[in-house]
Design a protein around this motif. Sequence first.
Motif, PDB file in Angstrom:
ATOM      1  N   GLU A 122      -7.550   7.996  -5.350  1.00  0.00           N
ATOM      2  CA  GLU A 122      -6.694   6.893  -4.915  1.00  0.00           C
ATOM      3  C   GLU A 122      -6.560   5.838  -6.016  1.00  0.00           C
ATOM      4  O   GLU A 122      -5.489   5.249  -6.200  1.00  0.00           O
ATOM      5  N   ARG A 123      -7.629   5.589  -6.774  1.00  0.00           N
ATOM      6  CA  ARG A 123      -7.532   4.638  -7.879  1.00  0.00           C
ATOM      7  C   ARG A 123      -6.688   5.202  -9.008  1.00  0.00           C
ATOM      8  O   ARG A 123      -5.930   4.481  -9.678  1.00  0.00           O
ATOM      9  N   VAL A 124      -6.776   6.518  -9.228  1.00  0.00           N
ATOM     10  CA  VAL A 124      -5.916   7.154 -10.238  1.00  0.00           C
ATOM     11  C   VAL A 124      -4.456   7.024  -9.831  1.00  0.00           C
ATOM     12  O   VAL A 124      -3.578   6.742 -10.671  1.00  0.00           O
ATOM     13  N   ARG A 125      -4.161   7.198  -8.548  1.00  0.00           N
ATOM     14  CA  ARG A 125      -2.785   7.049  -8.064  1.00  0.00           C
ATOM     15  C   ARG A 125      -2.274   5.635  -8.321  1.00  0.00           C
ATOM     16  O   ARG A 125      -1.119   5.444  -8.727  1.00  0.00           O
ATOM     17  N   TYR A 164       5.171  15.134  -0.242  1.00  0.00           N
ATOM     18  CA  TYR A 164       4.921  14.662   1.120  1.00  0.00           C
ATOM     19  C   TYR A 164       3.759  13.668   1.190  1.00  0.00           C
ATOM     20  O   TYR A 164       3.688  12.852   2.112  1.00  0.00           O
ATOM     21  N   THR A 165       2.835  13.758   0.252  1.00  0.00           N
ATOM     22  CA  THR A 165       1.613  12.938   0.336  1.00  0.00           C
ATOM     23  C   THR A 165       1.516  11.859  -0.730  1.00  0.00           C
ATOM     24  O   THR A 165       0.725  10.927  -0.583  1.00  0.00           O
ATOM     25  N   ILE A 166       2.304  11.966  -1.792  1.00  0.00           N
ATOM     26  CA  ILE A 166       2.132  11.056  -2.918  1.00  0.00           C
ATOM     27  C   ILE A 166       2.423   9.602  -2.542  1.00  0.00           C
ATOM     28  O   ILE A 166       1.880   8.664  -3.128  1.00  0.00           O
ATOM     29  N   HIS A 167       3.289   9.404  -1.534  1.00  0.00           N
ATOM     30  CA  HIS A 167       3.641   8.042  -1.140  1.00  0.00           C
ATOM     31  C   HIS A 167       2.967   7.604   0.171  1.00  0.00           C
ATOM     32  O   HIS A 167       3.340   6.582   0.748  1.00  0.00           O
ATOM     33  N   ALA A 168       1.989   8.402   0.623  1.00  0.00           N
ATOM     34  CA  ALA A 168       1.312   8.066   1.879  1.00  0.00           C
ATOM     35  C   ALA A 168       0.497   6.783   1.719  1.00  0.00           C
ATOM     36  O   ALA A 168      -0.048   6.496   0.655  1.00  0.00           O
ATOM     37  N   GLU A 177      -3.183   3.651 -10.696  1.00  0.00           N
ATOM     38  CA  GLU A 177      -2.921   3.518 -12.129  1.00  0.00           C
ATOM     39  C   GLU A 177      -1.632   4.247 -12.517  1.00  0.00           C
ATOM     40  O   GLU A 177      -0.859   3.774 -13.366  1.00  0.00           O
ATOM     41  N   LEU A 178      -1.399   5.399 -11.900  1.00  0.00           N
ATOM     42  CA  LEU A 178      -0.160   6.136 -12.174  1.00  0.00           C
ATOM     43  C   LEU A 178       1.054   5.350 -11.704  1.00  0.00           C
ATOM     44  O   LEU A 178       2.110   5.352 -12.359  1.00  0.00           O
ATOM     45  N   ASN A 179       0.907   4.672 -10.562  1.00  0.00           N
ATOM     46  CA  ASN A 179       2.015   3.861 -10.049  1.00  0.00           C
ATOM     47  C   ASN A 179       2.344   2.683 -10.960  1.00  0.00           C
ATOM     48  O   ASN A 179       3.450   2.137 -10.911  1.00  0.00           O
ATOM     49  N   SER A 218      -5.846  -1.877   1.147  1.00  0.00           N
ATOM     50  CA  SER A 218      -5.859  -1.131  -0.107  1.00  0.00           C
ATOM     51  C   SER A 218      -6.850   0.022  -0.076  1.00  0.00           C
ATOM     52  O   SER A 218      -6.710   0.996  -0.817  1.00  0.00           O
ATOM     53  N   THR A 219      -7.855  -0.079   0.776  1.00  0.00           N
ATOM     54  CA  THR A 219      -8.820   1.022   0.914  1.00  0.00           C
ATOM     55  C   THR A 219      -8.570   1.849   2.171  1.00  0.00           C
ATOM     56  O   THR A 219      -9.355   2.737   2.494  1.00  0.00           O
ATOM     57  N   LEU A 220      -7.467   1.560   2.862  1.00  0.00           N
ATOM     58  CA  LEU A 220      -7.200   2.245   4.119  1.00  0.00           C
ATOM     59  C   LEU A 220      -7.004   3.742   3.923  1.00  0.00           C
ATOM     60  O   LEU A 220      -7.475   4.557   4.729  1.00  0.00           O
ATOM     61  N   SER A 221      -6.336   4.114   2.842  1.00  0.00           N
ATOM     62  CA  SER A 221      -6.109   5.539   2.592  1.00  0.00           C
ATOM     63  C   SER A 221      -7.434   6.263   2.421  1.00  0.00           C
ATOM     64  O   SER A 221      -7.651   7.349   2.982  1.00  0.00           O
TER      65      SER A 221
END
Length: 985
Positions: free
Chosen positions: A582-585, A673-677, A587-589, A925-928
């Motif tokens: 999730e932290r990598v995501r 389907y999951t990248i924007h969850a 950073e990618l965003n 922010s930690t919900l995912s």
Amino acid sequence: MQGKGFIKFMAILLGIVCVYSLSFNFVTSKVEKDAKAYAKGDLDKEKAYLDSMATVPVYPVFGFNYQFCKEKEINLGLDLKGGMNVTMEISLAELVKSLAGNPDDANFNKALAIAQEKLNAGGKDFIAIFVDEFEKLSPNVKLADYFSNQDNAKLLKANASNSDVKNYLSKEATSAIDRSFVIIRSRIDGFGVVSPNMQKQEGTNRILIEMPGVQDKERVHKLLQGSAELQFWQVYNNEEVYPVLENINKTLAATLKTTDVAPAGTDTTAAKSESKLAGLAKNKDTKDSAAVKNKDLAKSNPLFSVLNVPTYQGENGQTSLRPGPVVGWVAQKDTAKVNSYFKRSEVASIIPQSFKFMWSVKPMDVTTTGGAKIFELYAIKSTSMDGKPDLGGDAISDARHDYDQKGRPEVTMYMTGDGATKWKKITAEAAADPNNKKSIAIVLDNTVYSAPTVQNEIPNGISSITGNFTVNDTQDLANILKAGKLPAPARIVGEFVVGPSLGEVAIHDGLISFVLAFVVILVFMALYYNKAGWVANLALVINLFFIMGILVSLGAVLTLPGIAGIVLVIGLSVDANILIFERVREELNLGKPTPVAIKEGFKHAMSSIIDSNVTVFVLGAILYIFGTGPVQGFATTLCIGILSSLFCAVLISRLVFDWLLEKKSNITFGNKYTIHAFKNIAFNFVGHRKIYYSISTAIIVLGFIFYFKNGGLNLGIDFKGGRTYIVHFDKGMETEDVKAKLAAVFPESETVVKTAGANNELKITTTYHITDQDNGADKLVEKALQEGLAKTGVPYKIESNEKVGPIIASDIVYGAYGAILFSCLVMFIYIVVRFKKLNYGLGAVIALFHDVLLVLSFYTILDGVLPFSLEIGQDFIAAILTVMGYTMTETVVVFDRIREKLAETGKEDLHGEERNKLINFALNSTLSRTILTSLTVFFVLLVIFIFGGASIRGFIFALLIGRIIGTYSSLCISTPIVIDLGKNK
């Protein structure tokens, strides 16, 4: 990433160790499969086959024998595999005789014998029976004359009535049983049995013990019975005893008939010819019995045909008696015959009164006996007029397992002040003659554990006990010495191997369900995180492999609470990967390239991972140190799993990512389907906190209402006891089927059905009418039992029945509760120190108590509604601990995100609306991570709940609702409550 080489080296090394440790299971499984094929259902043949394989090399390359491999395989607890169930009886007859000073009065001893006979025939109160019988035999004699002395003058006056003496003896008997219970408890804990179940059988002098994973019956026998009384005796040397043995041999030869000596074809032991030393050499030094089939030799040498006298070959070729305390070597099968010879009246009359023959506690090293079990015979020297030993066990203050300078196992023994003084005198006498130093035998229950030769006077009371010991032997001996002597002899009067309460079918279903659940997690991670998910899966598989390998290598016992620990570890392992991903995501965003995003993701997630794992590790460590039984089993797997998870989820997965980056692979952390969850979520947790407080309060209040409505919690047999019956069926039975038949006749009660040895022997325990004190309750329950068993349609016989008290000792229960409370305190301190916020620590601990109350509330509300039992037992303790672990990890992750955000603002804390926004930001922010971690573990539990069998359904249900409550608590209680705890700065 730094230190790649070292991480690879450690991973390979750990992998080799785990492969080696787990390989023993495959080796023993093959041998046992061959045994079943050979026996074709004959249990005696199967056991004989396995016994014959004990010393046979079965491990490829290394050549380890089956017995060694069996000791190294993974141990399953009583709830998964079975173990030993032992009934021990405290000898009140010997206790009473000891308190009276071992009188020779005929009527006194006759009263004891009659009381013992009546007790064996079903009598209840040994002391009352003894007093009644004594008054019949000696109506004009006061019992106080036997029992009143200077030592107990404050408790029993010299003019006390028989009634007063009866009360005194009853108290002493109760105290003796209680002390025996504590001592045996100590020995079992020192023996290393995880989750032992012990109970005092109410109204009797018996103690029931269940020991999971125990395979060596002989070792258990020695451990439980071997230290009724510790004694130190002087010992005769071989040269002093041989003339007596020769005289015994001649006497037997003159009095025994041919048929009394050895029937045709009987295997006996070769020894010597009639002359004093001639012919001895041919049989010695091998220390093994040779088969003797010569009737003439058996007739002329009845004793020496089964007893080898130790000799050696001198430099001049002459055979001489071997110096030392060992006076004979006898095959195990012939020890009973030697004992019977010594008890014969014509033999007993020629044995000097100062002689006491005793056997060694274990056979000699099989490598020196060709595989035969040969026991050593000693001649103890009784020097006192009253026949008491030179020194007793009360002279010991401590004992420790140790190693000598050559690395051989030994025991270091420490004496008390008085004991050291006596020990100095005894050892000085034994070492006085430098050319003929004497030995001192260490005796437990008339069995010689060691007879070391005293080399020098021991003035300080610190001694080293050496002998033919293994590490297990010295650990057992040190444990027994340290625990002290029993107040009365304890003997095993009944035993059997207990099958698992889950039943074989339930175990099979449980394993299948666990595999299915694990596959579900792998599929979920792969689908949700795409290629990165496969990296997490690899780390998870390696993690489980390491956990099982480490558990085996440490000799730990895997129990049902231990499985709960593994379930928690799975959650922690997946949790670490999800935190990173999730932290990598994030950073990618922000537009960073994949290599940089991975590096930053690992960096930013590390603090949360360390904090959450350290918090739970602290929980596990404290529970292991202070807890016992099921709590300790849970803690063992938990602590091992946390360390393994950190290594695999963080370091191993990082190595794999670096390898993929070097290969220029396209690493994806989701799909379309999951990248924007879970993006752009802004739920107002803080604003709705009072609603959550109201929901929790309502559930807890409702739980209290049902608590009083139901008459309290549904305590399982573990806590409130029950009646136990041993039932023999004419054919093998399925435990679950029998349990279903009994459910109708035992309404509103919990019934546990276990195998007791063979599958046609069942141990049935029920709480039906357990609180009913009416004298007819036992007959009422037995009638209901017979009615239920008749429904099976299989002929049966009730072989024994017992009424039992709580099966978990109070020290286990209180130890568990105390350890949990202390864990909460330490975690509170850790959070306060780590986050420098008192209200953070208070919020976390309040959440823990909140979760426990909610789980208990659901248990009371839903008990009787669901189609399976919701009882409070040992397994429930493990479930509560699992819930606590989940809540702490999730709460700490949120706290860590708050700390990180505060560091970015440069402020120590925020207040008012700013704090509300900060906490909402941290939660969202930690919900995912919170939802995904909860879902993965929930999937595991749900599959096990559906496919795992009815026997564990109640336990898994506790974990399921605990998982839901833990997630709810971390989001809606523990963090939002920080607002209310910190309003007044």
